[in-house]
Motif scaffolding. Structure first.
Motif, mmCIF file in Angstrom:
data_model
loop_
_atom_site.group_PDB
_atom_site.id
_atom_site.type_symbol
_atom_site.label_atom_id
_atom_site.label_comp_id
_atom_site.label_asym_id
_atom_site.label_seq_id
_atom_site.Cartn_x
_atom_site.Cartn_y
_atom_site.Cartn_z
ATOM 1 N N GLY A 152 0.790 -1.227 0.000
ATOM 2 C CA GLY A 152 0.000 0.000 0.000
ATOM 3 C C GLY A 152 0.818 1.272 0.000
ATOM 4 N N ILE A 153 2.114 1.159 0.338
ATOM 5 C CA ILE A 153 2.990 2.326 0.321
ATOM 6 C C ILE A 153 4.158 2.121 -0.637
ATOM 7 C CG2 ILE A 153 2.387 3.119 2.632
ATOM 8 C CD1 ILE A 153 4.894 1.708 3.679
ATOM 9 N N SER A 154 4.057 1.091 -1.479
ATOM 10 C CA SER A 154 5.120 0.775 -2.432
ATOM 11 C C SER A 154 4.693 1.213 -3.831
ATOM 12 C CB SER A 154 5.430 -0.714 -2.389
ATOM 13 O OG SER A 154 6.567 -1.010 -3.159
ATOM 14 N N SER A 155 5.394 0.713 -4.836
ATOM 15 C CA SER A 155 5.071 1.056 -6.229
ATOM 16 C C SER A 155 5.656 0.000 -7.158
ATOM 17 C CB SER A 155 5.653 2.425 -6.599
ATOM 18 O OG SER A 155 7.074 2.373 -6.631
ATOM 19 N N LEU A 156 5.136 -0.053 -8.370
ATOM 20 C CA LEU A 156 5.694 -0.964 -9.364
ATOM 21 C C LEU A 156 7.143 -0.603 -9.678
ATOM 22 C CD1 LEU A 156 2.813 -1.395 -11.996
ATOM 23 C CD2 LEU A 156 3.282 -2.755 -9.951
ATOM 24 N N SER A 157 7.435 0.692 -9.718
ATOM 25 C CA SER A 157 8.797 1.116 -10.036
ATOM 26 C C SER A 157 9.785 0.604 -8.997
ATOM 27 C CB SER A 157 8.864 2.647 -10.122
ATOM 28 O OG SER A 157 8.083 3.116 -11.209
ATOM 29 N N GLN A 158 9.399 0.674 -7.730
ATOM 30 C CA GLN A 158 10.259 0.126 -6.684
ATOM 31 C C GLN A 158 10.392 -1.380 -6.841
ATOM 32 O OE1 GLN A 158 9.500 1.420 -2.596
ATOM 33 N NE2 GLN A 158 9.840 -0.662 -1.865
ATOM 34 N N ASP A 159 9.280 -2.046 -7.132
ATOM 35 C CA ASP A 159 9.312 -3.499 -7.322
ATOM 36 C C ASP A 159 10.300 -3.905 -8.406
ATOM 37 O OD1 ASP A 159 7.377 -3.814 -5.389
ATOM 38 O OD2 ASP A 159 5.780 -4.403 -6.763
ATOM 39 N N TRP B 163 -5.264 14.739 -3.158
ATOM 40 C CA TRP B 163 -4.128 14.669 -2.238
ATOM 41 C C TRP B 163 -2.809 14.631 -3.015
ATOM 42 C CZ3 TRP B 163 -4.762 11.160 2.685
ATOM 43 C CH2 TRP B 163 -5.794 11.678 3.480
ATOM 44 N N CYS B 164 -2.781 13.864 -4.093
ATOM 45 C CA CYS B 164 -1.558 13.790 -4.906
ATOM 46 C C CYS B 164 -1.217 15.155 -5.505
ATOM 47 C CB CYS B 164 -1.713 12.738 -6.001
ATOM 48 S SG CYS B 164 -1.736 11.019 -5.407
ATOM 49 N N LYS B 165 -2.220 15.852 -5.998
ATOM 50 C CA LYS B 165 -1.993 17.179 -6.578
ATOM 51 C C LYS B 165 -1.508 18.167 -5.526
ATOM 52 C CE LYS B 165 -5.407 16.662 -10.276
ATOM 53 N NZ LYS B 165 -6.740 17.105 -10.789
ATOM 54 N N ASP B 166 -1.912 17.964 -4.268
ATOM 55 C CA ASP B 166 -1.530 18.851 -3.176
ATOM 56 C C ASP B 166 -0.220 18.443 -2.505
ATOM 57 O OD1 ASP B 166 -3.832 20.306 -3.617
ATOM 58 O OD2 ASP B 166 -4.973 19.334 -2.011
ATOM 59 N N GLY B 167 0.480 17.493 -3.105
ATOM 60 C CA GLY B 167 1.751 17.058 -2.551
ATOM 61 C C GLY B 167 1.626 16.120 -1.372
ATOM 62 N N LYS B 168 0.457 15.506 -1.206
ATOM 63 C CA LYS B 168 0.224 14.593 -0.086
ATOM 64 C C LYS B 168 0.051 13.149 -0.568
ATOM 65 C CE LYS B 168 -3.374 16.787 1.562
ATOM 66 N NZ LYS B 168 -4.483 17.152 2.488
ATOM 67 N N GLY B 169 0.723 12.815 -1.644
ATOM 68 C CA GLY B 169 0.572 11.488 -2.222
ATOM 69 C C GLY B 169 1.001 10.355 -1.323
ATOM 70 N N ILE C 67 -1.521 8.470 4.104
ATOM 71 C CA ILE C 67 -2.382 7.286 4.130
ATOM 72 C C ILE C 67 -3.847 7.710 4.119
ATOM 73 C CG2 ILE C 67 -2.981 5.192 5.402
ATOM 74 C CD1 ILE C 67 -0.114 5.275 4.209
ATOM 75 N N LEU C 68 -4.607 7.130 3.213
ATOM 76 C CA LEU C 68 -6.028 7.438 3.103
ATOM 77 C C LEU C 68 -6.790 6.926 4.326
ATOM 78 C CD1 LEU C 68 -6.639 6.555 -0.655
ATOM 79 C CD2 LEU C 68 -6.661 8.849 0.340
ATOM 80 N N PRO C 69 -7.885 7.563 4.682
ATOM 81 C CA PRO C 69 -8.690 7.093 5.820
ATOM 82 C C PRO C 69 -9.189 5.669 5.600
ATOM 83 C CG PRO C 69 -9.373 9.293 5.149
ATOM 84 C CD PRO C 69 -8.425 8.798 4.091
ATOM 85 N N LEU C 70 -9.189 4.880 6.667
ATOM 86 C CA LEU C 70 -9.620 3.487 6.553
ATOM 87 C C LEU C 70 -11.072 3.360 6.125
ATOM 88 C CD1 LEU C 70 -7.950 1.687 9.604
ATOM 89 C CD2 LEU C 70 -7.414 1.403 7.177
ATOM 90 N N PRO D 215 -2.710 -0.235 5.271
ATOM 91 C CA PRO D 215 -2.518 1.177 4.915
ATOM 92 C C PRO D 215 -2.294 1.349 3.415
ATOM 93 C CG PRO D 215 -0.534 0.295 5.946
ATOM 94 C CD PRO D 215 -1.594 -0.757 6.085
ATOM 95 N N VAL D 216 -2.984 2.317 2.837
ATOM 96 C CA VAL D 216 -2.862 2.589 1.402
ATOM 97 C C VAL D 216 -2.641 4.087 1.222
ATOM 98 C CG1 VAL D 216 -3.901 2.348 -0.882
ATOM 99 C CG2 VAL D 216 -4.500 0.713 0.939
ATOM 100 N N SER D 217 -1.539 4.447 0.582
ATOM 101 C CA SER D 217 -1.275 5.864 0.337
ATOM 102 C C SER D 217 -2.163 6.367 -0.799
ATOM 103 C CB SER D 217 0.194 6.082 -0.018
ATOM 104 O OG SER D 217 0.484 5.566 -1.310
#
Length: 314
Positions: free
Chosen positions: A95-102, A183-189, A192-195, A206-208
């Motif tokens: 949830g806090i990772s990415s394909l690019s990191q993978d 959130w991404c546009k506001d620099g808060k990418g 973590i989004l609310p559960l 947790p999911v960003s």
């Protein structure tokens, strides 16, 4: 879907949430540690084999979460062994990772196994591991030193975006997507989004905001397999695969919308691939659910047979 696509902590549509508890087991092999990740090479009669199948799991997957891996490892052609990856995104880390990191971590593992003497290395993705495999070839941030592989297998290459939409109320989905994008546009990418927004699909994981956009929004980083992608998009994704490819798309995959013609979708992808596509790809894997856990043995046997034929041809 790809919440493992074993999303055992969430909705009742998940096959793994209904599966009986696994019995204790032990598997012999070699743990390869390539900080910060690892890969477990499963011992077999061909453990000193010169070639390697590098298996990459989906969201929430860890060792032993997908049963067929261990049968496959013991049934490969004599010159092949299997190693299962454990990336930073494994378990609850997705949830806090990415394909690019993978894919950067996968490349490090491939380089390690090359240094260990492996001659041919094929990537096999399950679920979101398929997105990793495609990203390995197609990502715009592709590193010039990304290690070369000799082929790729996609098993359960399902759209996260379409699977999430199957489980969420349309109004709630629209709200979640809009919030994550804002959130991404506001620099808060990385926040973590609310559960109360994500729990219906992903439990307490947790999911960003960034990862939600990647998974759930059209054109997101993970959006490789949706049925509504146009030819230009497929040209820039499947069209980047220049190695032999085998697709194993399940006839009964529970994370594919009923409105999707699965066979037609797979055969839509194939003409864009620059590498040789195995003829077995054109036929669905009969009776196969998403991860094959609990499927009839003949379904698992068919997967093993197709994979073995493909590896022998490389």
């Amino acid at each position: 879907m790809s919440y493992s696509r074993n999303h055992s902590t969430s909705s009742s549509s998940s096959s793994s949430s209904m599966a009986p508890p696994q019995s204790p087991s032990a598997t012999s092999g070699t743990l390869h540690h390539v900080p910060p990740v690892s890969a477990f090479e499963i011992s077999s009669s061909s453990s000193s084999s010169p070639n390697l199948l590098l298996w990459i799991g989906g969201l929430t997957d860890t060792y032993h979460s997908v049963d067929y891996v261990y049968q496959l490892a013991s049934s490969l052609p004599q010159s092949w062994s299997l190693a299962q990856t454990n990336l930073s995104s494994a378990g609850s880390g997705w949830g806090i990772s990415s394909l690019s990191q993978d894919v950067n971590e996968i490349s490090s593992l491939v380089s390690h196994f090359r240094a260990q003497g492996k001659q041919k290395i094929v990537l096999m993705g399950h679920s979101t591991g398929c997105q990793d495999c495609l990203h390995y070839f197609a990502s715009e941030d592709k590193r010039g030193d990304r290690a070369t592989v000799d082929g790729v297998i996609l098993q359960a290459s399902v759209s996260d975006r379409e699977a999430i939409a199957m489980d969420m109320d349309p109004t709630n989905l629209l709200h979640a997507n809009s919030l994550a994008e804002s959130w991404c546009k506001d620099g808060k990418g990385e926040h973590i989004l609310p559960l109360n927004i994500t729990a219906s699909n992903f439990g307490r994981n947790p999911v960003s905001a960034r990862r939600w956009v990647a998974l759930s929004c059209k054109g997101g980083e993970d959006d490789y397999f949706s049925s509504d992608l146009d030819d230009e998009t497929l040209k820039n994704t499947f069209g980047k695969i220049d190695k032999p490819l085998l697709i194993l798309y399940g006839e009964e995959d529970e994370y594919v919308p009923k409105s999707v013609d699965r066979k037609a979708l797979v055969n839509k992808w194939i003409p864009f691939v620059k590498g040789k596509v195995d003829e077995q790809s054109k036929e669905l894997l009969g009776g196969a659910s998403h991860n094959l856990n609990g499927d009839d043995q003949e379904v698992v046997d068919e997967l093993i047979k197709r994979v073995s034929r493909f590896l022998t041809s490389i």
